[in-house]
Design an enzyme around this catalytic site. Structure first.
Site, PDB file in Angstrom:
ATOM      1  N   MET A 329       0.820  -1.215   0.000  1.00 56.33           N
ATOM      2  CA  MET A 329       0.000   0.000   0.000  1.00 56.33           C
ATOM      3  C   MET A 329       0.853   1.266   0.000  1.00 56.33           C
ATOM      4  O   MET A 329       0.615   2.199  -0.763  1.00 56.33           O
ATOM      5  CB  MET A 329      -0.956   0.001   1.209  1.00 56.33           C
ATOM      6  CG  MET A 329      -1.942  -1.130   1.226  1.00 56.33           C
ATOM      7  SD  MET A 329      -2.934  -1.239  -0.275  1.00 56.33           S
ATOM      8  CE  MET A 329      -4.031   0.145  -0.076  1.00 56.33           C
ATOM      9  N   ASP A 348      10.529   3.094   5.653  1.00 53.20           N
ATOM     10  CA  ASP A 348      10.323   1.721   6.142  1.00 53.20           C
ATOM     11  C   ASP A 348      11.400   1.433   7.190  1.00 53.20           C
ATOM     12  O   ASP A 348      12.214   2.307   7.498  1.00 53.20           O
ATOM     13  CB  ASP A 348      10.345   0.715   4.979  1.00 53.20           C
ATOM     14  CG  ASP A 348       9.476  -0.501   5.280  1.00 53.20           C
ATOM     15  OD1 ASP A 348       9.779  -1.209   6.254  1.00 53.20           O
ATOM     16  OD2 ASP A 348       8.482  -0.739   4.555  1.00 53.20           O
ATOM     17  N   GLU A 407      -0.938  -4.259   9.902  1.00 51.74           N
ATOM     18  CA  GLU A 407      -2.226  -4.048  10.583  1.00 51.74           C
ATOM     19  C   GLU A 407      -2.121  -4.524  12.043  1.00 51.74           C
ATOM     20  O   GLU A 407      -2.647  -5.592  12.409  1.00 51.74           O
ATOM     21  CB  GLU A 407      -3.310  -4.822   9.798  1.00 51.74           C
ATOM     22  CG  GLU A 407      -4.737  -4.570  10.224  1.00 51.74           C
ATOM     23  CD  GLU A 407      -5.294  -3.252   9.726  1.00 51.74           C
ATOM     24  OE1 GLU A 407      -4.523  -2.350   9.359  1.00 51.74           O
ATOM     25  OE2 GLU A 407      -6.528  -3.126   9.729  1.00 51.74           O
ATOM     26  N   LYS A 412       1.042   0.447  15.228  1.00 58.57           N
ATOM     27  CA  LYS A 412       0.491   1.702  14.696  1.00 58.57           C
ATOM     28  C   LYS A 412       0.583   2.804  15.762  1.00 58.57           C
ATOM     29  O   LYS A 412       0.891   3.955  15.456  1.00 58.57           O
ATOM     30  CB  LYS A 412      -0.953   1.505  14.216  1.00 58.57           C
ATOM     31  CG  LYS A 412      -1.009   0.695  12.888  1.00 58.57           C
ATOM     32  CD  LYS A 412      -2.366   0.701  12.256  1.00 58.57           C
ATOM     33  CE  LYS A 412      -2.526  -0.278  11.096  1.00 58.57           C
ATOM     34  NZ  LYS A 412      -1.914   0.103   9.844  1.00 58.57           N
ATOM     35  N   HIS A 455      -8.487   5.487   3.756  1.00 55.93           N
ATOM     36  CA  HIS A 455      -8.505   4.084   3.368  1.00 55.93           C
ATOM     37  C   HIS A 455      -8.408   3.960   1.855  1.00 55.93           C
ATOM     38  O   HIS A 455      -9.364   4.248   1.138  1.00 55.93           O
ATOM     39  CB  HIS A 455      -9.792   3.424   3.909  1.00 55.93           C
ATOM     40  CG  HIS A 455      -9.903   1.973   3.606  1.00 55.93           C
ATOM     41  ND1 HIS A 455     -11.108   1.337   3.516  1.00 55.93           N
ATOM     42  CD2 HIS A 455      -8.963   1.035   3.375  1.00 55.93           C
ATOM     43  CE1 HIS A 455     -10.902   0.061   3.237  1.00 55.93           C
ATOM     44  NE2 HIS A 455      -9.615  -0.140   3.139  1.00 55.93           N
TER      45      HIS A 455
HETATM   46  P1  NAI Z   1       2.656  -4.849   3.758  1.00 63.22           P
HETATM   47  O1  NAI Z   1       2.940  -5.986   4.663  1.00 63.22           O
HETATM   48  O2  NAI Z   1       2.811  -5.041   2.298  1.00 63.22           O
HETATM   49  O3  NAI Z   1       3.558  -3.595   4.159  1.00 63.22           O
HETATM   50  C1  NAI Z   1       3.751  -3.128   5.454  1.00 63.22           C
HETATM   51  C2  NAI Z   1       5.100  -2.446   5.484  1.00 63.22           C
HETATM   52  O4  NAI Z   1       5.246  -1.742   6.704  1.00 63.22           O
HETATM   53  C3  NAI Z   1       6.295  -3.398   5.392  1.00 63.22           C
HETATM   54  O5  NAI Z   1       7.148  -3.032   4.328  1.00 63.22           O
HETATM   55  C4  NAI Z   1       6.999  -3.238   6.739  1.00 63.22           C
HETATM   56  O6  NAI Z   1       8.390  -3.402   6.662  1.00 63.22           O
HETATM   57  C5  NAI Z   1       6.617  -1.807   7.079  1.00 63.22           C
HETATM   58  N1  NAI Z   1       6.827  -1.475   8.481  1.00 63.22           N
HETATM   59  C6  NAI Z   1       6.657  -2.243   9.556  1.00 63.22           C
HETATM   60  N2  NAI Z   1       6.988  -1.533  10.684  1.00 63.22           N
HETATM   61  C7  NAI Z   1       7.349  -0.298  10.278  1.00 63.22           C
HETATM   62  C8  NAI Z   1       7.790   0.878  10.943  1.00 63.22           C
HETATM   63  N3  NAI Z   1       7.931   0.904  12.259  1.00 63.22           N
HETATM   64  N4  NAI Z   1       8.099   1.964  10.216  1.00 63.22           N
HETATM   65  C9  NAI Z   1       7.968   1.938   8.876  1.00 63.22           C
HETATM   66  N5  NAI Z   1       7.555   0.850   8.196  1.00 63.22           N
HETATM   67  C10 NAI Z   1       7.257  -0.254   8.885  1.00 63.22           C
HETATM   68  O7  NAI Z   1       1.179  -4.373   4.124  1.00 63.22           O
HETATM   69  P2  NAI Z   1       0.118  -3.613   3.214  1.00 63.22           P
HETATM   70  O8  NAI Z   1      -0.712  -4.597   2.511  1.00 63.22           O
HETATM   71  O9  NAI Z   1       0.809  -2.554   2.452  1.00 63.22           O
HETATM   72  O10 NAI Z   1      -0.817  -2.961   4.320  1.00 63.22           O
HETATM   73  C11 NAI Z   1      -0.411  -1.852   5.073  1.00 63.22           C
HETATM   74  C12 NAI Z   1      -1.605  -1.265   5.779  1.00 63.22           C
HETATM   75  O11 NAI Z   1      -2.591  -0.921   4.807  1.00 63.22           O
HETATM   76  C13 NAI Z   1      -2.293  -2.198   6.751  1.00 63.22           C
HETATM   77  O12 NAI Z   1      -2.783  -1.454   7.827  1.00 63.22           O
HETATM   78  C14 NAI Z   1      -3.426  -2.773   5.937  1.00 63.22           C
HETATM   79  O13 NAI Z   1      -4.477  -3.235   6.746  1.00 63.22           O
HETATM   80  C15 NAI Z   1      -3.813  -1.573   5.136  1.00 63.22           C
HETATM   81  N6  NAI Z   1      -4.556  -1.844   3.893  1.00 63.22           N
HETATM   82  C16 NAI Z   1      -4.194  -2.888   3.097  1.00 63.22           C
HETATM   83  C17 NAI Z   1      -4.888  -3.149   1.930  1.00 63.22           C
HETATM   84  C18 NAI Z   1      -4.480  -4.277   1.055  1.00 63.22           C
HETATM   85  O14 NAI Z   1      -5.210  -4.592   0.109  1.00 63.22           O
HETATM   86  N7  NAI Z   1      -3.347  -4.896   1.300  1.00 63.22           N
HETATM   87  C19 NAI Z   1      -6.015  -2.292   1.501  1.00 63.22           C
HETATM   88  C20 NAI Z   1      -6.244  -1.168   2.370  1.00 63.22           C
HETATM   89  C21 NAI Z   1      -5.543  -0.983   3.511  1.00 63.22           C
END
Ligand code: NAI
Length: 714
Positions: A329, A348, A407, A412, A455
């Site tokens: 995302m 990240d 998530e 968060k 969102h």
């Molecule tokens: P993802 O797992 O692809 O990415 C999450 C990223 O956050 C990872 O690269 C991780 O290294 C990074 N991260 C972890 N701790 C961190 C920190 N302290 N500082 C900076 N970066 C950090 O997850 P995704 O799918 O991108 O989801 C992210 C958020 O978006 C979640 O809250 C999810 O629920 C939400 N979301 C996801 C959707 C989807 O279709 N995947 C749709 C809408 C919202």
């Protein structure tokens, strides 16, 4: 017949060579559109030119950015008298016939968007010259609005470029850039320089000056074959099946448009336009057109203009946007932000992860270049706007930060605190959480008034919607900033109040849950999927659950059970653990879910599915399944409205169409209730409640509306 010039619509000038230039320039309108004033004005000016012995021919052009952008939908959708409209349409068409048979050459000098009725004006001319600029389009998109061309388009285009080619344009509602339009024969000539457009048109009148349309010349034959020729007859056979396959019978205007071509092309033009006018009126007064235009055009348009933005807050100019988490995302959010010309910091936990996130933008730009609509400079410019980092300090001075880390509530909360220590004082902090209530997340913030939900949907670069979620304490200031940002990145905002799953995830999960329920009820998997597609959903419930991932579905269900201290008895709560834990089939990412995903070739339903969920003879029937899907989503949307998660029905319509592909012919998940009829909707729910349980229970207020025949949306 009077031939006065209506100066509020156009100017009329005759040059020293005796060539009249009719320049459409509607006063008080941002663009030229066809309505009950424009059409008579153009025809009247044409008559003027024909009647004047000093005039050799005429050029029709525009003083605005568009030539004529299409029909004035506000005008057409306000009409209530079908017969009066039919007469108006026939009169307009007779005017175009006068123009093409008046003995003087007419040329359309096309300088911008020439769509729908606008292109039909050009078709009424004897020659079409267009400015070669990739920034605008030419075509007949009416079918995409539930309409069909009513100004002779279904008759002149087939006679000009052949029935097969014309059907493609008309039935698919195609709009082409000028170069493609020339290739397909929609225009006759291109000029590279806009200043050369009208002079070239004048030159054609002087040097060629044909004043007959090909179809008015004796022994004219439609290029490529007449309707009854064996080749064209085949085109109609295949075309009908293709159209049916694409529209599933939900968009009648596509079929009407084919009928217009089929019937009209066997008649002389004066009679053909009457056939077309009848079908046009029928399509304009269809429920489908009414719904598509209201939601797809007006309500999405209103949302795009920031209709929900609180008044009295200055417009935000974003200097630096921070994005936390460079995963799926975050990477997409960085791309759309940089594309809008805003500097962003993509942070990240490691430099490597941040760089990987940035490389998503590189990939998208490379794809664009390969397809011919990008350039190395544009790529460089966009990438230079993304600072990929693992340093919190780089977020200093950000006026908006969007969090897209895992998530996880604790994580968060931690990143919220860390970020607020460095970002701009009074900046906005937004969470892209897909499920966690915003009010709870805002507790970690020192400034809950500036905390808001943004969102996004995946893939961020393609999905047009952003659901803005108001926490209990979120201020109008934060809302205005969020709307300004969403408008800046050219997406459509809807604003909802806080709730578990907000609006979109909450409603969409009822659809996937229903699919899994049908599996438990012994419905053949292919039927589960096809019924959804036939109802107009873009993807079946099992396929889309594979995409979301059953592992994630399980996580969300478990978290909800813990939060609400209640056991989840839904079908999803039964099926998801079986798929993940028992069969090790979590979804598409792992190459195995409800479907098999072979490395080469198309996905197909896992053959073992019907062994684990045996098919029963008394499984629900096809038509009922279709209704059941749309009913459960509409009912949940109504509940969102009643509970105040949605503050207006339009948001339910716009959000359901753009967020999860609720079929637009219904007008959206709230309008669906009116599409079916509120009494019928309640009856359907009652029947389903009896068979399938209380999730179909009708709220009292809705039952009340049914009793009083009160619509939910007009
Ligand atoms: P993802 O797992 O692809 O990415 C999450 C990223 O956050 C990872 O690269 C991780 O290294 C990074 N991260 C972890 N701790 C961190 C920190 N302290 N500082 C900076 N970066 C950090 O997850 P995704 O799918 O991108 O989801 C992210 C958020 O978006 C979640 O809250 C999810 O629920 C939400 N979301 C996801 C959707 C989807 O279709 N995947 C749709 C809408 C919202």
């Amino acid at each position: 017949m009077s031939a006065q010039i209506d100066n509020s619509i156009l100017t009329y000038e005759v040059d020293s060579d005796g060539i009249a230039v009719i320049t459409v320039d509607m006063k008080d309108y941002p663009t030229n559109v066809l309505n009950d004033k424009t059409v008579p004005a153009i025809i009247s000016a044409a008559r003027h030119a024909i009647a004047d012995d000093n005039v050799k021919g005429a050029v029709i052009t525009s003083a605005k950015k568009d030539f004529i952008a299409g029909a004035d939908l506000k005008h057409f959708t306000s009409l209530t008298d079908q017969e009066a409209l039919f007469n108006q349409v026939v009169e307009m068409n007779q005017g175009f016939i006068e123009m093409e048979t008046g003995g003087k050459p007419f040329v359309a000098a096309i300088n911008g968007n020439t769509l729908g009725g606008g292109y039909e004006v050009a078709l009424g001319c004897h020659h079409r010259i267009a400015w070669n600029n990739a920034g605008y389009k030419i075509g007949l998109p009416e079918v995409t609005l539930g309409l069909l061309p009513g100004g002779g388009g279904t008759q002149r285009l087939p006679r000009m470029i052949g029935i097969e080619n014309a059907l493609q344009i008309i039935v698919q509602g195609q709009q082409l850039r000028p170069e493609a339009a020339l290739k397909k024969g929609l225009v006759d000539h291109l000029v590279n320089d806009l200043d050369e457009l009208v002079p070239t048109a004048k030159r054609w009148i002087k040097e060629v000056g044909t004043s007959d349309q090909p179809w008015n010349v004796k022994r004219f034959k439609i290029p490529g074959g007449e309707v009854m020729s064996p080749k064209v007859a085949q085109v109609f056979g295949a075309g009908t099946a293709l159209t049916r396959g694409k529209t599933k019978g939900n968009y009648p205007s596509a079929q009407y448009a084919m009928s217009c071509v089929y019937e009209g092309c066997q008649l002389p033009m004066e009679k053909a336009i009457i056939v077309e006018a009848r079908y046009f009126v029928k399509s304009l007064f269809s429920k489908e057109a009414h719904n598509i235009i209201r939601t797809g055009f007006f309500n999405i348009g209103k949302a795009n203009k920031g209709g929900a933005r609180p008044k009295g807050v200055d417009k935000f100019e974003f200097k630096k946007v921070g994005i936390l988490g460079a995963g799926m995302m975050g990477a997409g959010i960085a791309y759309v932000t940089a594309k809008a010309g805003v500097d962003c910091v993509l942070k990240d936990v490691s430099q490597e992860a941040a760089d990987t996130g940035k490389s998503y933008s590189t990939g998208l730009m490379d794809k664009a270049i390969a397809k011919g609509y990008g350039s190395a400079e544009k790529k460089e410019a966009l990438l230079s706007k993304i600072n990929a980092t693992n340093q919190m300090a780089d977020l200093e001075g950000c006026d908006l930060v969007i969090e897209a880390v895992f998530e996880n509530r604790d994580l968060k909360a931690t990143v919220t605190k860390e970020t607020e220590a460095v970002m701009m004082e009074n900046g906005i902090f937004a969470s892209n959480t897909s499920t966690l209530p915003i009010t709870g997340l805002a507790e970690a913030s020192k400034n809950a008034e500036n905390f808001i939900g943004l969102h996004f949907f995946s893939p961020v670069d393609k999905m047009p919607l952003v659901e803005i979620i108001m926490g209990e304490k979120t201020s109008d200031y934060a809302l205005a900033a969020a709307i300004d940002y969403v408008m800046k990145i050219k997406k459509t905002p809807i604003v909802v109040n806080d709730s578990r799953g907000f609006f979109t995830s909450r409603v969409f999960s009822t659809f996937t849950n229903e699919g899994m329920g049908l599996l438990l009820e012994g419905t053949p998997p292919a039927l589960i999927e096809n019924a959804a597609l036939d109802a107009g959903m873009p993807v079946g419930p099992l396929a889309v659950t594979d995409e979301v991932n059953l592992g994630l579905v399980m996580k969300i269900l478990r978290q909800t059970e813990i939060d609400l201290d209640r056991k989840d008895e839904s079908a999803a709560a039964k099926v998801a653990p079986m798929m993940v834990e028992q069969f090790d089939r979590p979804g598409k990412r792992q190459g195995k879910g409800f479907y098999e995903y072979p490395e080469k070739g198309k996905k197909y339903l896992w053959p073992e599915l019907s062994n684990h969920f045996p098919t029963k003879d008394d499984h629900p029937l096809y038509e009922e399944i279709k209704t059941r899907y749309l009913t459960i989503m509409a009912l949940e949307t109504y509940r969102c409205l009643e509970e105040g998660v949605l503050t207006k029905g339009e948001d339910g319509d716009v959000g359901s169409i753009l967020g999860f592909g609720f079929p637009i012919y219904t007008g959206g998940a709230i309008s669906y209730i009116g599409y079916i009829g509120v009494q019928q909707f309640v009856e359907n729910c009652d029947g389903f409640a009896q068979k399938y349980g209380e999730r179909f229970q009708v709220p009292d207020s809705l039952r009340d509306r049914a009793r009083k025949s009160e619509p939910v949306m007009a």
